[in-house]
Design a protein around this motif. Structure first.
Motif, PDB file in Angstrom:
ATOM      1  N   ALA A  33      45.054  49.627  -6.634  1.00  0.00           N
ATOM      2  CA  ALA A  33      43.243  48.704  -7.542  1.00  0.00           C
ATOM      3  C   ALA A  33      42.037  49.123  -7.846  1.00  0.00           C
ATOM      4  O   ALA A  33      41.807  48.279  -8.777  1.00  0.00           O
ATOM      5  N   LYS A  34      42.197  50.136  -7.326  1.00  0.00           N
ATOM      6  CA  LYS A  34      40.935  50.576  -7.453  1.00  0.00           C
ATOM      7  C   LYS A  34      40.912  50.924  -8.862  1.00  0.00           C
ATOM      8  O   LYS A  34      40.034  50.923  -9.231  1.00  0.00           O
ATOM      9  N   ALA A  35      42.218  51.678  -9.177  1.00  0.00           N
ATOM     10  CA  ALA A  35      41.862  52.490 -10.356  1.00  0.00           C
ATOM     11  C   ALA A  35      41.841  51.206 -11.220  1.00  0.00           C
ATOM     12  O   ALA A  35      41.877  51.851 -12.642  1.00  0.00           O
ATOM     13  N   ARG A  36      42.179  50.456 -11.310  1.00  0.00           N
ATOM     14  CA  ARG A  36      41.681  48.850 -12.621  1.00  0.00           C
ATOM     15  C   ARG A  36      40.611  48.612 -12.617  1.00  0.00           C
ATOM     16  O   ARG A  36      40.320  47.320 -12.965  1.00  0.00           O
ATOM     17  N   ALA A  67      41.886  48.506   8.165  1.00  0.00           N
ATOM     18  CA  ALA A  67      40.977  49.242   8.963  1.00  0.00           C
ATOM     19  C   ALA A  67      40.856  51.028   7.703  1.00  0.00           C
ATOM     20  O   ALA A  67      39.236  50.830   8.045  1.00  0.00           O
ATOM     21  N   SER A  68      41.689  51.413   7.196  1.00  0.00           N
ATOM     22  CA  SER A  68      41.143  52.882   6.731  1.00  0.00           C
ATOM     23  C   SER A  68      41.477  52.068   5.204  1.00  0.00           C
ATOM     24  O   SER A  68      41.542  53.562   4.080  1.00  0.00           O
ATOM     25  N   LEU A  69      41.510  50.707   4.677  1.00  0.00           N
ATOM     26  CA  LEU A  69      41.073  50.819   3.027  1.00  0.00           C
ATOM     27  C   LEU A  69      39.649  49.969   2.710  1.00  0.00           C
ATOM     28  O   LEU A  69      40.177  49.061   2.938  1.00  0.00           O
ATOM     29  N   PRO A  70      39.206  50.091   2.613  1.00  0.00           N
ATOM     30  CA  PRO A  70      37.807  49.649   2.023  1.00  0.00           C
ATOM     31  C   PRO A  70      37.822  48.593   1.076  1.00  0.00           C
ATOM     32  O   PRO A  70      36.822  48.009   1.202  1.00  0.00           O
ATOM     33  N   LEU A  71      38.804  49.139   0.438  1.00  0.00           N
ATOM     34  CA  LEU A  71      38.650  47.979  -1.034  1.00  0.00           C
ATOM     35  C   LEU A  71      39.379  46.446  -0.070  1.00  0.00           C
ATOM     36  O   LEU A  71      38.601  45.574  -0.066  1.00  0.00           O
ATOM     37  N   VAL A  72      40.323  46.820   0.786  1.00  0.00           N
ATOM     38  CA  VAL A  72      40.628  45.145   1.554  1.00  0.00           C
ATOM     39  C   VAL A  72      39.393  44.780   2.323  1.00  0.00           C
ATOM     40  O   VAL A  72      38.742  45.492   3.283  1.00  0.00           O
ATOM     41  N   SER A 121      37.331  45.630  -7.120  1.00  0.00           N
ATOM     42  CA  SER A 121      35.909  45.976  -6.247  1.00  0.00           C
ATOM     43  C   SER A 121      36.654  45.756  -4.681  1.00  0.00           C
ATOM     44  O   SER A 121      35.762  45.927  -3.590  1.00  0.00           O
ATOM     45  N   TYR A 122      37.693  44.667  -4.838  1.00  0.00           N
ATOM     46  CA  TYR A 122      37.859  44.042  -3.477  1.00  0.00           C
ATOM     47  C   TYR A 122      39.010  43.189  -3.326  1.00  0.00           C
ATOM     48  O   TYR A 122      40.017  43.625  -4.750  1.00  0.00           O
ATOM     49  N   ALA A 123      39.786  43.126  -2.560  1.00  0.00           N
ATOM     50  CA  ALA A 123      41.027  43.302  -2.252  1.00  0.00           C
ATOM     51  C   ALA A 123      41.799  42.021  -0.809  1.00  0.00           C
ATOM     52  O   ALA A 123      40.835  42.318   0.023  1.00  0.00           O
ATOM     53  N   ALA A 124      42.494  41.328  -1.228  1.00  0.00           N
ATOM     54  CA  ALA A 124      42.632  40.185   0.006  1.00  0.00           C
ATOM     55  C   ALA A 124      44.579  41.370   0.809  1.00  0.00           C
ATOM     56  O   ALA A 124      44.807  40.620  -0.652  1.00  0.00           O
ATOM     57  N   LEU A 125      44.805  41.284   1.642  1.00  0.00           N
ATOM     58  CA  LEU A 125      45.955  40.994   1.853  1.00  0.00           C
ATOM     59  C   LEU A 125      47.120  40.102   2.367  1.00  0.00           C
ATOM     60  O   LEU A 125      45.973  39.259   3.166  1.00  0.00           O
ATOM     61  N   LEU A 126      48.261  39.245   2.096  1.00  0.00           N
ATOM     62  CA  LEU A 126      48.070  37.971   2.609  1.00  0.00           C
ATOM     63  C   LEU A 126      49.622  38.308   3.427  1.00  0.00           C
ATOM     64  O   LEU A 126      50.621  40.055   3.103  1.00  0.00           O
ATOM     65  N   THR A 127      50.007  37.950   4.423  1.00  0.00           N
ATOM     66  CA  THR A 127      51.004  38.302   4.953  1.00  0.00           C
ATOM     67  C   THR A 127      51.451  36.568   5.460  1.00  0.00           C
ATOM     68  O   THR A 127      51.115  35.835   5.177  1.00  0.00           O
ATOM     69  N   SER A 128      52.705  36.595   5.252  1.00  0.00           N
ATOM     70  CA  SER A 128      53.271  35.160   6.527  1.00  0.00           C
ATOM     71  C   SER A 128      54.202  34.947   7.240  1.00  0.00           C
ATOM     72  O   SER A 128      54.928  34.068   7.672  1.00  0.00           O
ATOM     73  N   GLU A 129      53.818  36.138   8.040  1.00  0.00           N
ATOM     74  CA  GLU A 129      54.274  36.717   9.303  1.00  0.00           C
ATOM     75  C   GLU A 129      53.878  35.959  10.306  1.00  0.00           C
ATOM     76  O   GLU A 129      53.970  36.818  11.724  1.00  0.00           O
ATOM     77  N   GLY A 130      53.314  35.664  10.435  1.00  0.00           N
ATOM     78  CA  GLY A 130      52.020  34.836  11.251  1.00  0.00           C
ATOM     79  C   GLY A 130      51.148  35.941  12.017  1.00  0.00           C
ATOM     80  O   GLY A 130      50.345  36.546  11.378  1.00  0.00           O
TER      81      GLY A 130
END
Length: 559
Positions: A366-369, A393-398, A372-381
């Motif tokens: 994503a950064k290579a594209r 925590a170790s992924l600054p873009l997120v 400059s920011y992203a959200a991670l989604l989960t459907s597991e509550g």
């Protein structure tokens, strides 16, 4: 993906499809082995051509038989098992399995019971009302098949294929032609370039001073299953199940005029020609020329032709004669629609089930594209939220963790949904409800104060299932009232929300989110598809949430 990887993935996809027919069971060992191999190959890194059978079998999902087939293709350009299955199940028979309502089991049943082997046989059986008498079919199935054919078209020229099937094929053909030393430029055109959701034939235009050599290369490509016509400047072939591809080779000086002409739409081109005639010019696939003298005014680029006609270049997805030419000629000018280059982030990355390494690869891509920011989604509550929170925590873009929640039949969203998350995405799934109840369901979900984005509003699958029926103005009113953003998915089988709803949303103060829904680095290309779908809906750049800064997005996502 590399060219070799692309080819192998497509060959194993085809093996999977044909194996379902051959085995009579989509869950058979062989079918699952081919499916696993397809995923494994798509995830391979390094030079596949240099990998031995021993190295290949160490890759999860690739067994000894698969490894042999990979090496066979690398060394010979063919897979003998695939060629045998192609002979056993010709393209015209396989094409029947892609008709909504017909799958491998039903197609085999119809072949064995009625001798149906192609579309003409199927149409004849429908005409005679024979299908209803086949055990396991009935009148309802027969009518469903009849309606599916009406939607898709019943002749070759009328028949249209979902863009998800056509676009990958067209891109591979264009990539192959781009590699030819005699080809200057090449583009696919027609309804595919306009990014319509279903495609008839594929039109490709190439610029070259050596058309015969280019044509020889084209008809000999591995994708080609049959050559319908082979000329010096135009050839037609069949690829895939039954997809016709036409290649036209023009001199480089005429490339822009040819691309403009063959992109269409017909109605758009008619209006362009009218503008040319008003100026004493003529416009065709060769050039924009002065009628009296025959002098070429513009031909090499689309931009030059539009400019001479007094308007800016119009993005292909907008060329449907829905007001784009009039807007381009107006004082206000053509609306500034969103482009993939405008995007600063992706709010739809799928985090469930990914290892730390896979998450890192996704975020790095994503950064290579240029994001400059992203959200991670989960459907597991809440457990899924906590897991992704630790990984992020170790992924600054997120910057955010979102909860993706399916909406119930009544529009309800579980009380515990979104616990610990930064925002909630309400994903609309297909529920067979009457339009009034469907409208109520959607409005109730949108009104939930936790919901910040609604995705897959129409819950459609192009070529498979129809979009939900609901009162569009009421739903758009709810989106505007509750300040909920409308997602446009770049998943080719969905492209949801569709362009007509996006365009209606532009008449209100509704924000849009372009979504890749990517779980792998390659799937990030769906952002481009989402932007093209949005362009068809005249989606304004300043309405797209993920063109804005982190601070602006954070304010919007806050309940």
């Amino acid at each position: 993906m590399s060219k070799l990887k692309d080819e192998l993935v497509e060959r194993f996809k085809e093996l999977t499809e044909l194996a379902v027919l051959d085995e009579g069971d989509p869950q058979s060992f062989r079918v699952r082995a081919y499916e696993n191999a397809t995923y494994a190959i798509s995830g391979l890194t390094g030079d596949i051509a240099q990998m031995s059978e021993k190295e290949l079998v160490k890759v999860p999902g690739i067994g000894p038989s698969t490894a042999k087939k990979i090496r066979e293709y690398v060394e010979t350009g063919r897979i003998s098992k695939l060629e045998a299955l192609r002979k056993k199940y010709p393209p015209e028979f396989v094409a029947l399995t892609r008709i909504p309502g017909l799958g491998p089991k039903k197609v085999l049943l119809l072949r064995d019971a009625l001798g149906i082997r192609n579309l003409d046989d199927l149409k004849a059986a429908l005409e005679k009302q024979e299908i209803r008498h086949v055990k396991g079919m009935g009148e309802k199935t027969e009518e469903n098949i009849r309606q599916a054919l009406l939607r898709l078209g019943t002749t070759h020229k009328e028949r249209r294929s979902p863009i998800a099937e056509v676009l990958p094929v067209a891109r591979r053909l264009v990539a192959a032609l781009q590699g030819h030393e005699k080809v200057r430029e090449v583009l696919y055109c027609g309804s595919l370039r306009r990014f319509r959701e279903t495609i008839g034939d594929v039109d490709i235009v190439a610029a070259s001073e050596a058309p015969r050599e280019v044509m020889a290369e084209f008809v000999g490509l591995p994708e080609v299953k049959a050559v319908l016509a082979h000329g010096d400047t135009k050839s037609s072939v069949l690829v895939g199940g039954d997809l016709q591809v036409d290649l036209r080779v023009v001199p480089p000086r005429s490339f822009g005029a040819a691309v403009l002409y063959f992109t269409g739409s017909k109605a758009h081109n008619v209006k362009l020609r009218a503008r040319a005639q008003q100026r004493g010019w003529t416009l065709n696939e060769y050039a924009l020329t002065r009628i009296e003298t025959g002098r070429v005014i513009a031909a090499r680029s689309e931009e030059a032709i539009y400019r001479k006609l007094g308007m800016p270049w119009i993005p292909p997805p907008m060329r449907e004669d829905t007001g784009e030419i009039e807007a381009a000629e107006s004082t206000a000018g053509l609306p500034e629609v969103v482009r993939v280059e405008d995007l600063k982030g992706d709010l739809s990355l799928q985090g469930d089930g990914l290892s730390r390494e896979a998450l890192e690869a996704l975020v790095t891509a994503a950064k290579a594209r240029g994001l400059s920011y992203a959200a991670l989604l989960t459907s597991e509550g809440s457990d899924g939220v906590a897991t992704l929170r630790r990984a992020a925590a170790s992924l600054p873009l997120v910057r955010w963790i979102g909860a993706e929640v399916e909406v119930g039949d009544g529009g309800e969203i579980p009380a515990e949904a979104g616990r610990g998350a930064d925002f909630v995405v309400a994903r609309i799934t297909h529920r067979p409800l009457e339009p009034d109840r469907q409208t109520q369901r959607l409005v109730r979900a949108i009104a939930d104060p936790r919901v910040r984005i609604v995705s897959h509003l129409c819950a459609r699958r192009i070529g498979e299932s129809e979009a939900l029926a609901f009162d569009v103005p009421s739903v758009l009113d709810a989106l505007e009232e509750h300040r909920v953003a409308l997602a446009v998915s770049g998943e080719l089988s969905a492209l949801d929300a569709p362009p007509e709803i996006v365009r209606a949303a532009m008449e209100r103060r509704i924000r849009v989110v372009l979504a890749s829904e990517a779980a792998t680095p390659d799937a990030l290309e769906r952002l481009e598809y989402a932007s093209l779908c949005a362009q068809r809906g005249w989606c304004l750049r300043d309405r797209v949430l993920n063109t804005e800064s982190v601070r602006s997005v954070s304010r919007w996502l806050s309940p």
